[in-house]
Enzyme design. Structure first.
Site, mmCIF file in Angstrom:
data_model
loop_
_atom_site.group_PDB
_atom_site.id
_atom_site.type_symbol
_atom_site.label_atom_id
_atom_site.label_comp_id
_atom_site.label_asym_id
_atom_site.label_seq_id
_atom_site.Cartn_x
_atom_site.Cartn_y
_atom_site.Cartn_z
ATOM 1 N N ASN A 44 35.830 -78.585 -40.916
ATOM 2 C CA ASN A 44 35.927 -80.152 -39.566
ATOM 3 C C ASN A 44 35.602 -81.115 -39.706
ATOM 4 O O ASN A 44 34.632 -81.802 -40.730
ATOM 5 C CB ASN A 44 34.338 -79.664 -39.288
ATOM 6 C CG ASN A 44 34.761 -79.990 -37.071
ATOM 7 O OD1 ASN A 44 35.241 -81.582 -36.998
ATOM 8 N ND2 ASN A 44 34.068 -79.774 -36.519
ATOM 9 N N ARG A 80 38.997 -76.559 -38.516
ATOM 10 C CA ARG A 80 39.435 -76.922 -37.415
ATOM 11 C C ARG A 80 40.223 -78.099 -37.031
ATOM 12 O O ARG A 80 40.405 -78.778 -37.000
ATOM 13 C CB ARG A 80 37.476 -77.025 -36.752
ATOM 14 C CG ARG A 80 37.963 -77.785 -35.558
ATOM 15 C CD ARG A 80 36.592 -77.778 -35.064
ATOM 16 N NE ARG A 80 35.964 -78.395 -33.286
ATOM 17 C CZ ARG A 80 35.419 -79.537 -33.067
ATOM 18 N NH1 ARG A 80 35.569 -80.414 -33.884
ATOM 19 N NH2 ARG A 80 35.636 -79.601 -31.439
ATOM 20 N N HIS A 140 37.021 -77.506 -26.473
ATOM 21 C CA HIS A 140 35.172 -76.057 -27.298
ATOM 22 C C HIS A 140 36.360 -74.949 -26.600
ATOM 23 O O HIS A 140 35.245 -73.806 -26.852
ATOM 24 C CB HIS A 140 34.226 -76.874 -26.009
ATOM 25 C CG HIS A 140 34.264 -77.894 -25.866
ATOM 26 N ND1 HIS A 140 33.334 -78.295 -24.839
ATOM 27 C CD2 HIS A 140 33.372 -78.421 -26.888
ATOM 28 C CE1 HIS A 140 32.893 -79.985 -24.863
ATOM 29 N NE2 HIS A 140 33.057 -79.860 -27.058
ATOM 30 N N HIS A 176 29.252 -74.858 -22.489
ATOM 31 C CA HIS A 176 29.341 -75.690 -23.425
ATOM 32 C C HIS A 176 29.087 -77.485 -22.951
ATOM 33 O O HIS A 176 29.335 -77.836 -22.936
ATOM 34 C CB HIS A 176 30.307 -75.647 -24.165
ATOM 35 C CG HIS A 176 29.902 -76.201 -25.725
ATOM 36 N ND1 HIS A 176 29.523 -75.178 -26.939
ATOM 37 C CD2 HIS A 176 29.756 -77.927 -26.585
ATOM 38 C CE1 HIS A 176 29.845 -76.332 -27.919
ATOM 39 N NE2 HIS A 176 29.659 -77.656 -27.381
ATOM 40 N N ARG A 180 30.234 -90.201 -22.534
ATOM 41 C CA ARG A 180 31.899 -90.087 -22.306
ATOM 42 C C ARG A 180 31.659 -89.891 -20.294
ATOM 43 O O ARG A 180 30.795 -88.908 -20.418
ATOM 44 C CB ARG A 180 33.128 -88.616 -22.676
ATOM 45 C CG ARG A 180 33.171 -88.790 -23.888
ATOM 46 C CD ARG A 180 33.871 -87.440 -24.238
ATOM 47 N NE ARG A 180 32.887 -87.129 -25.546
ATOM 48 C CZ ARG A 180 33.360 -86.401 -25.945
ATOM 49 N NH1 ARG A 180 34.866 -85.257 -25.099
ATOM 50 N NH2 ARG A 180 33.019 -85.292 -27.233
ATOM 51 N N ASP A 213 20.993 -88.997 -25.943
ATOM 52 C CA ASP A 213 19.904 -88.412 -26.118
ATOM 53 C C ASP A 213 19.079 -87.499 -25.299
ATOM 54 O O ASP A 213 18.395 -87.365 -23.986
ATOM 55 C CB ASP A 213 19.361 -88.426 -27.721
ATOM 56 C CG ASP A 213 18.862 -87.526 -28.344
ATOM 57 O OD1 ASP A 213 17.598 -86.892 -27.371
ATOM 58 O OD2 ASP A 213 19.300 -87.376 -29.266
ATOM 59 N N MET A 214 19.829 -86.360 -24.661
ATOM 60 C CA MET A 214 18.988 -85.639 -23.981
ATOM 61 C C MET A 214 17.530 -85.311 -23.564
ATOM 62 O O MET A 214 16.625 -85.499 -22.882
ATOM 63 C CB MET A 214 19.996 -84.087 -23.691
ATOM 64 C CG MET A 214 18.755 -83.474 -22.342
ATOM 65 S SD MET A 214 19.234 -84.247 -20.847
ATOM 66 C CE MET A 214 20.553 -83.715 -19.888
ATOM 67 N N ILE A 217 22.442 -78.868 -25.657
ATOM 68 C CA ILE A 217 21.687 -78.401 -24.479
ATOM 69 C C ILE A 217 21.282 -77.358 -24.048
ATOM 70 O O ILE A 217 19.878 -77.113 -23.593
ATOM 71 C CB ILE A 217 21.912 -80.018 -23.692
ATOM 72 C CG1 ILE A 217 22.079 -81.169 -24.461
ATOM 73 C CG2 ILE A 217 21.441 -79.509 -22.240
ATOM 74 C CD1 ILE A 217 22.752 -82.807 -23.475
ATOM 75 N N GLU A 230 30.177 -72.106 -34.063
ATOM 76 C CA GLU A 230 31.507 -72.815 -34.562
ATOM 77 C C GLU A 230 31.944 -72.303 -35.318
ATOM 78 O O GLU A 230 33.417 -71.892 -36.326
ATOM 79 C CB GLU A 230 32.304 -73.719 -33.945
ATOM 80 C CG GLU A 230 31.824 -73.648 -32.526
ATOM 81 C CD GLU A 230 31.944 -75.419 -30.999
ATOM 82 O OE1 GLU A 230 32.919 -75.888 -31.500
ATOM 83 O OE2 GLU A 230 30.993 -75.715 -31.785
HETATM 84 P P1 AMP Z 1 25.080 -80.741 -29.857
HETATM 85 O O1 AMP Z 1 26.561 -81.714 -29.395
HETATM 86 O O2 AMP Z 1 25.767 -79.098 -29.130
HETATM 87 O O3 AMP Z 1 24.641 -80.611 -30.741
HETATM 88 O O4 AMP Z 1 24.031 -80.735 -28.695
HETATM 89 C C1 AMP Z 1 23.091 -82.546 -28.761
HETATM 90 C C2 AMP Z 1 22.309 -82.679 -27.277
HETATM 91 O O5 AMP Z 1 21.720 -81.607 -27.419
HETATM 92 C C3 AMP Z 1 21.821 -84.247 -27.719
HETATM 93 O O6 AMP Z 1 21.879 -84.482 -26.285
HETATM 94 C C4 AMP Z 1 20.444 -83.536 -27.967
HETATM 95 O O7 AMP Z 1 19.796 -84.213 -27.080
HETATM 96 C C5 AMP Z 1 20.216 -82.100 -27.066
HETATM 97 N N1 AMP Z 1 18.991 -81.561 -27.436
HETATM 98 C C6 AMP Z 1 18.713 -80.728 -28.403
HETATM 99 N N2 AMP Z 1 17.744 -80.178 -28.477
HETATM 100 C C7 AMP Z 1 17.667 -80.505 -27.490
HETATM 101 C C8 AMP Z 1 15.982 -79.892 -26.917
HETATM 102 N N3 AMP Z 1 15.133 -79.046 -27.368
HETATM 103 N N4 AMP Z 1 15.546 -80.240 -25.774
HETATM 104 C C9 AMP Z 1 17.218 -80.936 -24.659
HETATM 105 N N5 AMP Z 1 17.672 -81.386 -25.411
HETATM 106 C C10 AMP Z 1 18.223 -80.622 -26.660
#
Ligand code: AMP
Length: 398
Positions: A7, A89, A178, A206, A239, A281-282, A330, A384
């Site tokens: 990727n 990918r 996705h 997703h 975004r 970052d969530m 998330i 993926e």
């Molecule tokens: P990804 O792009 O699929 O790797 O997802 C990244 C997102 O998932 C980021 O916003 C992370 O903060 C969120 N994330 C990962 N672990 C957690 C968690 N335990 N609680 C809340 N959000 C999470």
């Protein structure tokens, strides 16, 4: 049989060597800062459990050098001979690809023709393909497209209401992205529910740094929240998702911004980051909102609002809603986002089992809906790499 999955991003190369049957991963890793000073590569041996990690600098820092280092590692592990194919990918396949394809000069040319649709992603994908085809010239190479799964969308879902020649001359339509993840989790959800995929209507969400929802009926995509590019739809990490199409004109006049400046801001300074003024970052947002940070609370509210609205919209593209599927960083980990989103979907008769939802953290997966919920809600861990490995195997088998 082992498949090498690659990727390649604009300055990175993610790789994994895995068994397409079991998903067992022998080697994975990431080369970063390619083409820049300080290029590095991380190699993890032995998969997700307790990988043995090495990190090195890559002096020249090209894709070719990163691929050569991966190849040397395969030799060192004695698995080079087991590699049957390389799966790549590729972000944008336009209308040319409704399925994964064996990479030939014609296929490479077709990917090149999609560069205007994905000017950041497809050139990087092509650079990775080029380096890998040179290094592994004896192996078949397969392109797995992010857009291919959504090629089953009907025209009513994929056409924009714009002058027709924009579509016929420039390919202006919705493509959806996705796809590999939506297809994978839809199949997994059917398996977890013990149901025939052909009879299921699913909304798959997703939710990661990039986020999209899809309507999947009978295993086929009928709708996606993403459009011409992966900028449309949900609020994402950086975004914006949907904005008024008159926004560019307004900002060009009022703020003297250029089109590239506006597009860059919508891609990189918007979304959760833009709303919160804090982070994309969530995890950090949840913590900050808990401590009373107003921007973080707003970002969470808006994220959930848009997501719930889109899930409702996607059900209109299904014959019936059997299940809502959460995946991505998330979707798999945030019980808070899941709870708050489903709480907004009472009109669809969806209710969660609060303790099953709260307990479903750190990538477990499973059903989280209450027994009297009109449709199921599930957490499914996306994979993926595994999907790309499986599709690569299918193409190679013919
Ligand atoms: P990804 O792009 O699929 O790797 O997802 C990244 C997102 O998932 C980021 O916003 C992370 O903060 C969120 N994330 C990962 N672990 C957690 C968690 N335990 N609680 C809340 N959000 C999470």
């Amino acid at each position: 049989m082992q498949i090498l999955v690659l990727n390649s991003g604009s300055s990175s190369l993610k790789f994994a060597l895995l068994d397409p049957e079991s998903g067992e991963t022998r080697l994975s890793g990431l080369a970063e800062r390619l083409g820049q000073a300080g290029a590095r590569i991380r190699l993890d041996q032995g998969g997700a459990g307790q990988p043995e990690r090495t990190e090195e600098s890559l002096s020249g820092g090209s894709y070719a050098e990163a691929v050569a280092r991966v190849m040397a590692e395969l030799d060192a592990l004695g698995v080079r001979e087991e590699v049957a194919a390389v799966g790549h990918r590729v972000v944008h396949g336009g209308e040319a690809f409704a399925a994964s394809a064996l990479i030939t000069p014609e296929v490479e040319q077709a990917i090149r023709e999609c560069v205007p649709l994905a000017p950041l992603h497809n050139p990087a994908n092509l650079a990775g393909i080029d380096a890998a085809r040179t290094a592994f010239s004896d192996l078949p190479h397969v392109a797995v497209f992010d857009t291919a799964f959504h090629q089953t969308m009907p025209p009513a879902a994929y056409r924009y209401a714009v002058p027709e020649h924009w579509y016929t001359d420039y390919g202006v339509r919705r493509y959806g992205f996705h796809g590999t993840s939506h297809q994978f989790v839809a199949a997994e959800a059917a398996r977890m529910l013990g149901r025939d995929p052909a009879e299921l209507g699913l909304v798959t969400a997703h939710l990661g740094n990039g986020s999209s929802v899809a309507a999947v009926q009978g295993g086929q995509s009928r709708d996606s929240s993403m459009g011409l590019t992966p900028l449309e739809g949900l609020i994402m990490g950086t975004r914006s998702g949907d904005v008024d199409p008159a926004l560019h004109d307004y900002l060009a006049r009022e703020a003297s911004l250029t089109l590239p400046e506006i597009t860059a801001a919508l891609n990189r300074e918007s979304g959760l980051l833009g709303l919160s003024g804090l982070t994309n970052d969530m995890r950090e947002l949840e913590a900050a909102a808990g401590e009373g940070h107003a921007g973080a609370a707003l970002a969470l509210d808006a994220y959930v609002h848009r997501l719930a609205r889109y899930i409702g919209a996607m059900t209109a593209s299904l014959d019936r809603l059997d299940a809502l599927v959460f995946t991505g960083g998330i979707g798999e980990n945030s019980s808070l986002v899941r709870a708050r989103t489903v709480a907004r979907l009472r009109a669809l008769g969806l209710t969660l089992d609060d303790s099953a939802n709260a307990a479903n953290v750190r990538g477990q997966g499973g059903v989280i809906s209450a027994s009297d919920s009109r449709a199921a809600a599930l957490v499914v861990n996306t994979n993926e790499e595994l999907m790309i490995a499986r599709q690569t195997r299918e193409v190679v088998r013919g």
